[in-house]
Design a protein around this motif. Structure first.
Motif, mmCIF file in Angstrom:
data_model
loop_
_atom_site.group_PDB
_atom_site.id
_atom_site.type_symbol
_atom_site.label_atom_id
_atom_site.label_comp_id
_atom_site.label_asym_id
_atom_site.label_seq_id
_atom_site.Cartn_x
_atom_site.Cartn_y
_atom_site.Cartn_z
ATOM 1 N N PRO A 7 0.841 -1.206 0.000
ATOM 2 C CA PRO A 7 0.000 0.000 0.000
ATOM 3 C C PRO A 7 0.880 1.261 0.000
ATOM 4 C CG PRO A 7 -0.540 -1.453 1.860
ATOM 5 C CD PRO A 7 0.652 -2.034 1.210
ATOM 6 N N ASN A 8 0.337 2.353 -0.508
ATOM 7 C CA ASN A 8 1.122 3.590 -0.628
ATOM 8 C C ASN A 8 1.611 4.125 0.712
ATOM 9 O OD1 ASN A 8 1.115 3.706 -3.389
ATOM 10 N ND2 ASN A 8 -0.853 4.784 -3.475
ATOM 11 N N ASP A 9 0.850 3.849 1.788
ATOM 12 C CA ASP A 9 1.271 4.398 3.080
ATOM 13 C C ASP A 9 2.117 3.403 3.892
ATOM 14 O OD1 ASP A 9 -0.705 2.561 3.612
ATOM 15 O OD2 ASP A 9 -1.894 3.888 4.901
ATOM 16 N N PHE A 10 2.583 2.332 3.265
ATOM 17 C CA PHE A 10 3.421 1.367 3.987
ATOM 18 C C PHE A 10 4.736 2.043 4.383
ATOM 19 C CE2 PHE A 10 6.259 -2.317 4.478
ATOM 20 C CZ PHE A 10 5.468 -3.122 5.280
ATOM 21 N N CYS A 11 5.175 1.815 5.641
ATOM 22 C CA CYS A 11 6.384 2.481 6.146
ATOM 23 C C CYS A 11 7.620 1.609 5.942
ATOM 24 C CB CYS A 11 6.252 2.772 7.639
ATOM 25 S SG CYS A 11 4.871 3.836 8.048
ATOM 26 N N LYS A 74 11.850 6.422 4.799
ATOM 27 C CA LYS A 74 11.192 7.582 5.408
ATOM 28 C C LYS A 74 11.060 7.393 6.918
ATOM 29 C CE LYS A 74 10.138 10.094 1.691
ATOM 30 N NZ LYS A 74 11.385 9.631 1.010
ATOM 31 N N HIS A 75 11.527 6.245 7.430
ATOM 32 C CA HIS A 75 11.377 5.936 8.852
ATOM 33 C C HIS A 75 12.669 5.328 9.390
ATOM 34 C CE1 HIS A 75 7.027 6.688 8.737
ATOM 35 N NE2 HIS A 75 7.162 6.270 7.490
ATOM 36 N N THR A 114 11.191 10.188 9.426
ATOM 37 C CA THR A 114 10.454 10.216 10.691
ATOM 38 C C THR A 114 11.201 9.401 11.751
ATOM 39 O OG1 THR A 114 8.385 10.352 9.474
ATOM 40 C CG2 THR A 114 8.232 9.660 11.772
ATOM 41 N N LYS A 405 1.734 -2.409 9.125
ATOM 42 C CA LYS A 405 1.864 -1.031 8.613
ATOM 43 C C LYS A 405 3.270 -0.647 8.200
ATOM 44 C CE LYS A 405 -2.451 -0.210 9.349
ATOM 45 N NZ LYS A 405 -3.332 -0.276 8.182
ATOM 46 N N GLY A 406 4.271 -1.446 8.607
ATOM 47 C CA GLY A 406 5.622 -1.030 8.259
ATOM 48 C C GLY A 406 6.648 -2.109 8.552
ATOM 49 N N ASN A 454 8.058 0.313 -4.139
ATOM 50 C CA ASN A 454 7.053 -0.033 -3.117
ATOM 51 C C ASN A 454 6.573 -1.469 -3.315
ATOM 52 O OD1 ASN A 454 5.584 0.685 -0.828
ATOM 53 N ND2 ASN A 454 3.787 1.230 -2.032
#
Ligand code: PNW
Length: 457
Positions: A7-11, A74-75, A114, A405-406, A454
């Protein structure tokens, strides 16, 4: 679009820990942790290695963050050293120690990364070990909460993702032993199993008190997770009977029953307490309420697992021994079971009763031999093979709708691998310890492409 699209918001992230990378153990007011003492003791760590210099990240953090940014993450999950922030373990806060983390966090934010800060990754203040035996004493949980307040009130405007404690069993059940001197710091030999269980009880209590301290001290809304190395039971096949067996086995596994169970369900597993009998820890009235805090996420460190199948004995399951020669990565415990990621996530949801709790894989990765070739490169195809399989299993969990989620890869760079010193390498960046040169391995480029697309490629 590849089949293994996330998914696009996967961390996507990478992980490290303070004692394993920072070095500068005597700088800016930092006092000793139990790992400084332990590693300075002969024969405790392979080759007599210590974290005195490690990756010298304390001085090189800017270059390291720049390299992370080039990876596309990004994390970033790192840990904060208690003996930098509160050198004596309790009492006076050392602002110079806090300032290092302020510089690091500012640098991360500048590069659009982040920060996810772990408040404890095994480096207990030696001062508290000397004062009252650190985790053997209940006071440790309260001193930890005070340190957490000091950190969150100073960094909480910029850090909004907190992880309380990393892998409780690894510094309690591996730091205190009955049979021999334990293999992790402080390396204490105690006289009963009950004393060992008391240390992990104090640590889950510390987690609960820390959650309360974070919520009270944070200047802005934030998210809180525990990081656990749950021992993942994997059904030998996915027949309903074997799946049921894997779920039952999760309840009774000693490590899970005494750590992730009380944290997520509010009770030690009854099977485990039964098995422990008189060796069970003393639990004071009200402890379980403190331990069972509402969390915003759970972090799982998953490297391997154990196969289980259904049997018609009275327990209904059995753990299966692996054949000799079963494939593993360069550590005695690192058996390759990619589907342990999938089952870890699914167990949180189904077996532990938290269907909507966001799950992060807070560590996954492996050691490999990592030889530098004539061209100065490290072509770690074995690590790529390992990561690809585990990420496909992570994708399966996401595609079946489980709230994964990540993913944080362990580790961004080679580092001090505890009792193995620098003798084992888990990084996707090679560290030449003689020169402190950073060399991205082939797996670094591979992971970068996964992040860019991704997807698992
Ligand atoms: C984790 N086991 O430790 C830690 O969180 C990291 O600091 C460490 O570097 C990394 O994994 C690699 O070892 C573990 O025996 C220690 O299964 C022992 C085990 C698993 C993880």
């Amino acid at each position: 679009m590849s089949f293994y699209q996330f998914p696009n918001d996967f961390c996507w992230g990478v992980a490290t820990a303070s004692y394993q990378i920072e070095g500068a153990t005597e700088e800016d007011g930092r006092q000793a942790s139990v790992w400084d003492t332990f590693s300075a003791t002969p024969r405790k760590v392979l080759n007599g290695d210590t974290g005195k210099v490690a990756c010298d990240h304390y001085h090189r953090y800017e270059d390291d963050v720049k390299l992370m940014a080039s990876l596309g993450i990004k994390h970033y999950r790192f840990s904060i050293a208690w003996p930098r922030v509160v050198p004596d373990g309790s009492g006076q806060v050392n602002e110079a120690g806090v300032d290092f983390y302020k510089r690091l966090v500012d640098c991360l934010l500048k590069y659009g990364i982040t920060p996810h800060a772990t408040l404890f990754h095994w480096d207990s203040p030696q001062a508290l070990e000397d004062k009252y035996g650190s985790w053997r004493h209940r006071q440790m949980a309260y001193d930890f909460a005070d340190y957490v307040t000091a950190v969150v009130s100073r960094l909480g405007d910029k850090v909004t993702n907190w992880m309380t404690i990393n892998e409780i069993s690894c510094f309690t059940h591996m730091g205190y032993d009955v049979e021999q001197e334990a293999i992790h710091a402080p390396g204490t030999r105690v006289s009963s199993k009950k004393e060992v269980w008391q240390t992990s009880h104090h640590a889950i209590l510390a987690h609960g008190l820390a959650c309360q301290a974070i919520r009270a001290a944070t200047p802005v809304p934030c998210k809180i997770a525990l990081v656990d190395n749950m021992s993942v039971t994997v059904p030998i096949s996915e027949s309903p009977a074997n799946i049921e067996a894997a779920k039952k086995a999760l309840h009774t596994s000693m490590q899970n029953g005494g750590i992730i169970f009380p944290v997520l369900t509010g009770a030690y597993s009854s099977a485990m307490l039964e098995e422990l009998g008189e060796m069970a820890p003393d639990i004071q009235p009200g402890d379980l309420e403190i331990i069972h805090q509402a969390l915003d996420a759970i972090g799982l460190n998953i490297y391997t697992g154990g196969y289980v199948r259904a049997t018609d004995n009275n327990r209904g399951y059995e753990f299966l021994a692996l054949p000799q020669g079963y494939p593993r990565m360069y550590m005695p415990w690192l058996n390759i079971l990619p589907e342990s990621i999938y089952w870890g996530v699914r167990h949180i949801s189904e077996t532990l009763g938290h269907p909507n709790l966001p799950v992060f894989i807070t560590e996954n990765g492996c050691a490999a031999q990592d030889e530098v070739n004539a061209a100065g490169e490290i072509i770690d195809l074995d690590r790529i093979m390992y990561l690809r399989q585990y990420l496909k299993a992570a994708h399966r969990a996401v595609s079946e709708g489980y709230p994964l989620k990540g993913y944080f890869l362990w580790s961004f760079m080679d580092n001090f691998e505890w009792a193995w010193g620098y003798g084992r390498r888990f990084g996707i960046t090679y560290i030449d310890y003689a020169t402190q040169q950073r060399i991205p391995k082939a797996s670094f480029e591979w992971y970068k492409e996964c992040i860019r697309q991704n997807s698992v490629v």
